[in-house]
Enzyme design. Sequence first.
Site, short mmCIF file in Angstrom:
data_model
loop_
_atom_site.label_atom_id
_atom_site.label_comp_id
_atom_site.label_asym_id
_atom_site.label_seq_id
_atom_site.Cartn_x
_atom_site.Cartn_y
_atom_site.Cartn_z
N GLU A 302 82.70 124.46 46.02
CA GLU A 302 82.63 125.74 45.28
C GLU A 302 83.94 126.03 44.58
O GLU A 302 83.97 126.49 43.44
CB GLU A 302 82.24 126.89 46.21
CG GLU A 302 80.96 126.70 47.00
CD GLU A 302 79.77 126.21 46.20
OE1 GLU A 302 79.66 126.57 45.01
OE2 GLU A 302 78.95 125.45 46.76
N HIS A 305 84.31 123.99 41.44
CA HIS A 305 83.47 124.49 40.35
C HIS A 305 84.25 125.43 39.43
O HIS A 305 83.86 125.62 38.28
CB HIS A 305 82.28 125.27 40.90
CG HIS A 305 81.02 124.46 41.06
ND1 HIS A 305 80.57 123.58 40.12
CD2 HIS A 305 80.09 124.43 42.06
CE1 HIS A 305 79.42 123.04 40.53
NE2 HIS A 305 79.11 123.53 41.71
N1 0A1 Z 1 75.64 125.98 42.24
C1 0A1 Z 1 75.53 125.99 43.67
C2 0A1 Z 1 74.16 125.77 44.17
C3 0A1 Z 1 73.21 126.89 44.12
C4 0A1 Z 1 72.14 126.83 43.28
C5 0A1 Z 1 71.17 127.79 43.29
C6 0A1 Z 1 71.31 128.82 44.18
O1 0A1 Z 1 70.35 129.77 44.28
C7 0A1 Z 1 69.12 129.52 43.78
C8 0A1 Z 1 72.38 128.90 45.03
C9 0A1 Z 1 73.33 127.93 44.99
C10 0A1 Z 1 76.32 124.82 44.20
O2 0A1 Z 1 76.24 123.74 43.64
O3 0A1 Z 1 76.98 124.97 45.20
ZN ZN Z 2 77.64 122.80 42.91
#
Ligand code: 0A1
Ligand code: ZN
Length: 882
Positions: A302, A305
């Site tokens: 995270e 990101h």
């Molecule tokens: N982007 C986050 C993953 C994630 C995707 C969707 C979500 O809710 C529907 C929650 C988290 C990651 O890659 O950690």
């Molecule tokens: Zn991610």
Amino acid sequence: MRTDSPQTIYRKDYTPPSFLVDSVELGFDLDPARTIVASRIRMRHNPASSSRSIELHGEHIELVQVRLNGKVLKPSQYKLTASTLTIPKAPDEVELDIETILAPQDNTSLSGLYVSNHNFFTQCEAEGFRRITFFPDRPDVMARYTVMLRADKAKYPVLLSNGNLIEEGDLGDGRHYAKWEDPFKKPSYLFALVAAKLVCQEEHFKLADGRTVLLQVWVEEGNLDKTDYAMQSLKNSIRWDEERFGLELDLDRFMIVAVGDFNMGAMENKGLNIFNTKYVLANPRVATDVDYAGIEAVVGHEYFHNWTGNRVTCRDWFQLSLKEGLTVFRDQEFSADMIGTDTGRAVTRIDQVRTLRQAQFPEDAGPMAHPVRPDSFVEINNFYTVTIYEKGAEVVRMYQTLVGREGFRKGMDLYFARHDEQAVQCDDFRAAMADANDRDFQQFERWYSQAGTPVVKAASQYDAAAQTFTLTLSQSCPATPGQPQKLPFHIPVTVGLLGADGCDLSLIVDGVAAETNSVVLELTQAEQTFVFAQVKEAPVPSLLRDFSAPVVLQYDYSDAQLLHLFRHDSDPVNRWEAGQRLAMARLLKLTAAHAAGETLSLDDTFIEAQRALLADDTLDAAFRELALILPSETIIAEQLAQVDPHAIHAARQFMRRTIAEALKPELLAQYHANLTPGDYSPDALSAGKRALKNLALAYLLVAPGKEELALAQQQFDSAGNMTDRAAALVALIHSGDEAAAQAALADFYRDFSGEALVVDKWFAMQAAAPTTDVAAVRQLMTHPAFTLKNPNRARSLIFSFANGNPSQFHTQDGSGYAFWAEQVIALDALNPQVAARLARSMDRWRRYAPALQEHMRRALERVAAKKNLSNDVMEVVSKALS
Ligand code: 0A1
Ligand code: ZN
């Protein structure tokens, strides 16, 4: 719920947004039953668009009023559907004021604004923001956000959003407010708020450039004793990204908040990461070594990101792997670097290979197979897959394999130089890697556009007179839905050659001397030949070292060659791989023998190799543990044209039992040699020892006598940490001694009933035990601690059973499938995302024996026939049936 028939969205249909948003001001009056959201959006027409109408998304929210440049719009001046709000013919510059009302307490989907344990949280990726207010909810619309939160002060003392806190105070009437401002442009999916009764561990941390930032980890009051590791992981992540990629934290404040109800692992909202408690909370009493490693990886993920995803984001959701594949690769490298040793690195790599084979290869061979950059989808939430994440990470890793670490860094630098604060495509990343390294990555594009796991066949010939070793590599890729034919991939195949003494030979390939004992061959055609010169003896080739590409490698190894690699390969990943090949060959024979009603037997060769490995103290315990684990039942099933789960289970159990009996003294010796007395530490060395010791325990308990049972019981009673406690409990559950297992389970529950994450383990262990049948799972569902509403809990029991207990899930009467259908339908009414994940358990149904297939088809049809099914589940079951 579905309102109209599901629509397929195509990548080729992308059009730029008609209006761009400069700024958003959001005001929230938070109330569980009736939250009022006021937004002011400043927009201007996008010269790149020919459309003049403003297209806003909005779902499950009540529109109170919309004003355009100060004037209230009459319903005739806009068009409102169940999912959109369109304002035709808008002027160049627009200020929209929109008021919406929502009921967070009724939001069981956990997407948008919802309530968990009386607190408010948001989840906006991928399309949750449209459940909060009307907005162009697409990642290529990036804007600056200011957020005003108002809520009852006693119930929600903590009010958080993205960026910096710029003002807070009382409103009288028991309510208070906080105003937050995010200095960076961001897409709506990165918006977040938290209004809650929470406490935090905080620390001021100095960045490489000398700035000091505030780091916080927010949890419920009773959990403040479980935040140290997440905080440490966050600090390590910040340092690592500075050192490895020259990337600094761009905010003054960075927050992690833990929530018990969450659909996924965690979410990278700008400056306000929201985490599933599973990836935050840890202390030795409640968390295992695996949990600690998960926290380090997800906190890293995270945090990373912030640059790969937030500063540079995706143009559209088809580009999801642009941020996810890259960020998984970064978190994998982070975890490997945190261990620091070569074998430590290899151990993390082996884990990655196991995940690919366990989950990604099956996905790539099933009805939901899709390219790393998909061409279409019905529901984007169904595409947060192992292909997008793990295969995507493999694709990124291949660049590094092809251009080297320094070249990869140059590519990253160029990517940020070109695209900071932009929403871009996978092709842009590929172009940066190519341009920074002066390489041609045209063909490499096929890794993004073609689904399916490539098969690389290797054949070799040694010419003693000429002292040449000729390696011929050919490639093919099976058809996948919508892609009958594939073109050759650009595949890096890292190769070494072992001499009879087990040492690496020096390499001269096609006339060029290699600098190291491994060489990266680039396979770009359907078939290619590589000639190694001055090879003094017939070598054993070590192919695809470090798992240099996500492919299936076929080479006709003899047992003798595999044993040689298993003993000597300088590449630990291939050393492990040789052991897996030896084991798989035997498991497949045993499975066939069982199905044919023959008596089972196992040769000594394999056992002796395992005996030698077990006793080899020059090897890390962590590596030895991995080398002793047999391929899983799922991975075995993937090798077979027709799957008989019972034969597979019987074969694997037979092999485990035979190994356990033959190696009993060695297993016992390793058990005692790898105790980790003293204070618990989750470091890789200690964790590796525990892993080996606990694997030895598991083997000893396959067919235990009194002493082995006593050993497990003693470990269970006296364990000073959850890793050892849980391992002993699992060993008892699998021991066949029902009384001992039940007693231990009762003790365990009594001790940990107040720890939700440990109760999840308690359910999961029982769900995966081969003695637990459908009736027992139904019984567990009546336990007061069970609820389908909490995703972690649903996963711990239902998913663990469907995915982790094949011999009971696939009973002849089809009762496992009927149960699955019931649960998918029940979950769908609460939480379509979680339901659709469970629906995926049936992906590979066409490969089972005909009688099972028939039951599975009926179960799938039963789900598909359900009225008001979500798009999420509909997409999964209809693709399975098509
Ligand atoms: N982007 C986050 C993953 C994630 C995707 C969707 C979500 O809710 C529907 C929650 C988290 C990651 O890659 O950690
Ligand atoms: Zn991610």
